[in-house]
Design an enzyme around this catalytic site. Structure first.
Site, mmCIF file in Angstrom:
data_model
loop_
_atom_site.group_PDB
_atom_site.id
_atom_site.type_symbol
_atom_site.label_atom_id
_atom_site.label_comp_id
_atom_site.label_asym_id
_atom_site.label_seq_id
_atom_site.Cartn_x
_atom_site.Cartn_y
_atom_site.Cartn_z
ATOM 1 N N GLY A 21 -17.550 -2.820 -4.443
ATOM 2 C CA GLY A 21 -17.542 -1.777 -3.419
ATOM 3 C C GLY A 21 -17.123 -0.424 -3.986
ATOM 4 N N TYR A 66 -4.696 1.618 -10.233
ATOM 5 C CA TYR A 66 -3.506 2.474 -10.341
ATOM 6 C C TYR A 66 -2.212 1.662 -10.377
ATOM 7 C CZ TYR A 66 -3.283 1.947 -5.265
ATOM 8 O OH TYR A 66 -3.233 1.424 -3.995
ATOM 9 N N LYS A 125 -14.071 -3.732 4.025
ATOM 10 C CA LYS A 125 -14.847 -2.482 3.990
ATOM 11 C C LYS A 125 -16.309 -2.649 4.399
ATOM 12 C CE LYS A 125 -12.155 0.151 0.655
ATOM 13 N NZ LYS A 125 -12.167 0.931 -0.580
ATOM 14 N N SER A 165 0.826 -1.211 0.000
ATOM 15 C CA SER A 165 0.000 0.000 0.000
ATOM 16 C C SER A 165 0.860 1.262 0.000
ATOM 17 C CB SER A 165 -0.893 0.010 1.245
ATOM 18 O OG SER A 165 -1.467 1.280 1.394
ATOM 19 N N ASP A 202 -13.879 7.497 -0.015
ATOM 20 C CA ASP A 202 -13.660 7.112 -1.421
ATOM 21 C C ASP A 202 -14.476 7.991 -2.370
ATOM 22 O OD1 ASP A 202 -11.870 5.044 -0.929
ATOM 23 O OD2 ASP A 202 -13.452 3.551 -0.703
ATOM 24 N N ILE A 247 -9.920 3.329 -12.051
ATOM 25 C CA ILE A 247 -9.535 3.471 -10.647
ATOM 26 C C ILE A 247 -8.398 2.511 -10.293
ATOM 27 C CG2 ILE A 247 -11.837 4.331 -10.043
ATOM 28 C CD1 ILE A 247 -12.113 1.795 -8.345
HETATM 29 P P1 ATR Z 1 -13.797 -3.398 -5.181
HETATM 30 O O1 ATR Z 1 -14.111 -3.243 -3.711
HETATM 31 O O2 ATR Z 1 -12.405 -2.945 -5.518
HETATM 32 O O3 ATR Z 1 -14.838 -2.794 -6.060
HETATM 33 P P2 ATR Z 1 -14.927 -6.008 -5.605
HETATM 34 O O4 ATR Z 1 -16.046 -5.614 -4.709
HETATM 35 O O5 ATR Z 1 -14.313 -7.364 -5.427
HETATM 36 O O6 ATR Z 1 -13.724 -4.974 -5.461
HETATM 37 O O7 ATR Z 1 -15.407 -5.817 -7.135
HETATM 38 C C1 ATR Z 1 -14.654 -6.254 -8.209
HETATM 39 C C2 ATR Z 1 -15.374 -5.905 -9.525
HETATM 40 O O8 ATR Z 1 -14.589 -6.422 -10.617
HETATM 41 C C3 ATR Z 1 -16.747 -6.525 -9.658
HETATM 42 O O9 ATR Z 1 -17.566 -5.676 -10.443
HETATM 43 C C4 ATR Z 1 -16.446 -7.818 -10.431
HETATM 44 O O10 ATR Z 1 -17.539 -8.331 -11.155
HETATM 45 P P3 ATR Z 1 -18.590 -9.350 -10.453
HETATM 46 O O11 ATR Z 1 -19.560 -8.490 -9.694
HETATM 47 O O12 ATR Z 1 -19.198 -10.088 -11.572
HETATM 48 O O13 ATR Z 1 -17.768 -10.237 -9.550
HETATM 49 C C5 ATR Z 1 -15.404 -7.313 -11.392
HETATM 50 N N1 ATR Z 1 -14.580 -8.411 -11.920
HETATM 51 C C6 ATR Z 1 -13.627 -9.093 -11.259
HETATM 52 N N2 ATR Z 1 -13.072 -10.028 -12.072
HETATM 53 C C7 ATR Z 1 -13.725 -9.938 -13.273
HETATM 54 C C8 ATR Z 1 -13.626 -10.621 -14.533
HETATM 55 N N3 ATR Z 1 -12.732 -11.600 -14.722
HETATM 56 N N4 ATR Z 1 -14.445 -10.233 -15.539
HETATM 57 C C9 ATR Z 1 -15.345 -9.246 -15.363
HETATM 58 N N5 ATR Z 1 -15.488 -8.557 -14.203
HETATM 59 C C10 ATR Z 1 -14.686 -8.893 -13.171
#
Ligand code: ATR
Length: 267
Positions: free
Chosen positions: A135, A225, A70, A19, A106, A223
């Site tokens: 999230g 980075y 979170k 981080s 955020d 988002i």
């Molecule tokens: P964050 O808190 O950073 O938003 P998260 O809650 O785990 O992390 O969300 C990850 C996002 O990336 C979700 O929208 C997820 O889609 P799903 O709701 O279908 O899980 C998306 N995501 C992760 N891997 C993916 C993949 N291989 N293809 C498409 N979307 C993906």
């Protein structure tokens, strides 16, 4: 000043080793000549309860929360402000008399990043496409609606997660859910495109999306980075669009958390 006077803050998450938040906060403590420290604290989900108790016992002033805590932290909070309730996630906690008070910075981070880095962009009456419904997407959608955009189109691999954001957001009438397979075609008429999925992040597959329908004036923000120039941003730049990287969101959410704990919003 003794070691006991030191203001203690930190970050709970897993993993947290890489981080950038400690560099930001510790840099501000130094810059403003404040006896304070910000520590990255690795915490597995089953250790959240005992780690929070330890921070209270050790007199921490507050802490940030990142993946995967979170939502989980919310049950530990005695108070959650309206903003964090609306977003459905807490990323910043202040400890007051041994009680946890949760908020979310955020939203501020996202909005400020666009304001500062998309020259001349005004949210009002715009159409925004949000990729993803996790999230981070919740905070982004909340920020967009508060800034009076006209229309948010959410597209996500798992449609129900996008529907859930629409149903629980401040103004469902301004939100449309679109199938993930249509993510390229919804880009016509888009003024701002935001990727909130983890696709394109180091060790994740790239985000696959064709930008042919995207107007060249549309601002593209990722988002993600790490890397700073995600495959989406490289693609958007080559397509001729203005881009905003994700590092500013991290920076601005940290500024807001520092202000909440210390009373100074760093420049
Ligand atoms: P964050 O808190 O950073 O938003 P998260 O809650 O785990 O992390 O969300 C990850 C996002 O990336 C979700 O929208 C997820 O889609 P799903 O709701 O279908 O899980 C998306 N995501 C992760 N891997 C993916 C993949 N291989 N293809 C498409 N979307 C993906």
């Amino acid at each position: 000043m003794t070691a006991e006077d030191m203001i203690k803050t930190g970050l709970l998450g897993h993993p947290v080793a890489h981080s950038k938040s400690p560099d930001l906060h510790n840099g501000w403590f130094k810059q403003y000549e404040i006896n304070g420290v910000y520590r990255a604290i690795d915490c597995l989900p089953d250790k959240l309860d005992q780690t929070v108790k330890r921070l209270i016992d050790e007199g921490y002033r507050g802490f940030n929360i990142t993946i995967p805590h979170k939502q989980a932290i919310m049950v530990h909070c005695a108070e959650i402000d309206d903003l964090a309730k609306a977003v459905g996630a807490v990323n910043t906690v202040t400890i007051k008399d041994g009680r946890l008070c949760g908020t979310n910075t955020d939203v501020f981070g996202f909005v400020e990043n666009i304001r500062q880095n998309a020259a001349g962009f005004d949210f009002k009456d715009k159409t925004v496409v949000v990729l993803g419904a996790g999230g981070a997407a919740r905070a982004v959608v909340h920020g967009l609606l508060s800034e009076n955009v006209a229309h948010v189109i959410i597209t996500n691999r798992t449609r129900e997660n996008a529907e859930d954001i629409k149903e629980t957001c401040a103004d469902p009438a301004r939100v449309t859910v679109s199938p993930w397979d249509d993510r390229a075609s919804v880009l016509s008429g888009c003024d701002l495109l935001v990727n909130t999925t983890s696709l394109g992040m180091d060790s994740m597959p790239p985000l696959g999306i064709a930008l042919d329908h995207l107007p060249k004036t549309a601002v593209v923000n990722d988002i993600v980075y790490k890397p700073l120039m995600s495959n989406l941003l490289v693609q958007a730049k080559n397509h001729g669009n203005p881009i905003v990287t994700g590092i500013g969101m991290l920076h601005h959410q940290a500024r807001k958390a520092f202000e909440i704990w210390i009373g100074i919003l760093p420049e």
